[in-house]
Write an enzyme that holds these catalytic residues in place. Sequence first.
Site, mmCIF file in Angstrom:
data_model
loop_
_atom_site.group_PDB
_atom_site.id
_atom_site.type_symbol
_atom_site.label_atom_id
_atom_site.label_comp_id
_atom_site.label_asym_id
_atom_site.label_seq_id
_atom_site.Cartn_x
_atom_site.Cartn_y
_atom_site.Cartn_z
ATOM 1 N N HIS A 128 0.834 -1.201 0.000
ATOM 2 C CA HIS A 128 0.000 0.000 0.000
ATOM 3 C C HIS A 128 0.868 1.249 0.000
ATOM 4 C CE1 HIS A 128 0.691 0.807 4.304
ATOM 5 N NE2 HIS A 128 0.464 -0.484 4.535
ATOM 6 N N CYS A 140 3.425 -4.499 6.573
ATOM 7 C CA CYS A 140 3.192 -4.419 5.128
ATOM 8 C C CYS A 140 4.415 -3.861 4.411
ATOM 9 C CB CYS A 140 1.991 -3.513 4.851
ATOM 10 S SG CYS A 140 0.446 -4.105 5.552
#
Length: 164
Positions: A128, A140
Amino acid sequence: MTPFDLVLTPRGVRFRGQYYPCTIGRTGTTDRKKEGDGATPRGVHRIVGMLYRPDRIARPAPWALPVGPGDLWSDDIRHEDYNMMVRAPYPHSHEVLRRADPLYDLIILTDWNWPYAVKGRGSAIFIHQQRRPGYPTEGCVAFRRKDLRRIAPLITLQTRLIVP
C-alpha cells in the site's frame, strides 16, 4: 525469481529492472510472524488481489475490485473470519479498508496466512501507500503514491512479493 516479481532488496523493491524505495514493518523482517509484531514476513508471497477507492482513483488494473464504505479486514484471532475481508457491521477486531487518509486508496493483497489462516500468525500483509518516506508499517510493504500507482497496472496474479 522472474523480472515480474517484486523483490525486496536493501535499495528498495526491484520490479521490472527498476528500484522503488519502500518501507517495511517497524521491526524489520521475520521468519516467525505473529499478529501485532510489526514485522514483515520473509518468504515468497503470491499476489491474490487488488483493491482501490473508486471515489479517489481510477481502476488501476482490470481485475482490481472497488472498496466500499463497509469493507473491513478481520484481525481478530478468536474469530473464524480472521485474516479475511469482512463487511460492517462487524463487532470483532478489524481494520477499516476505506480510510479517511490515502494509505489504503490502493491495496495489493498478498497470500500471507491466507486463505487458511493460522490463528495469531499475522494478518493483512498488504502492499500500500506510505504514510511518508521512511515511516515504517505494521508489517506491510509501502511505497510512495506515485510509485505504487506506476507499479499496480503492471502487476498480475502471477506476480510475487519476495522478501528474502
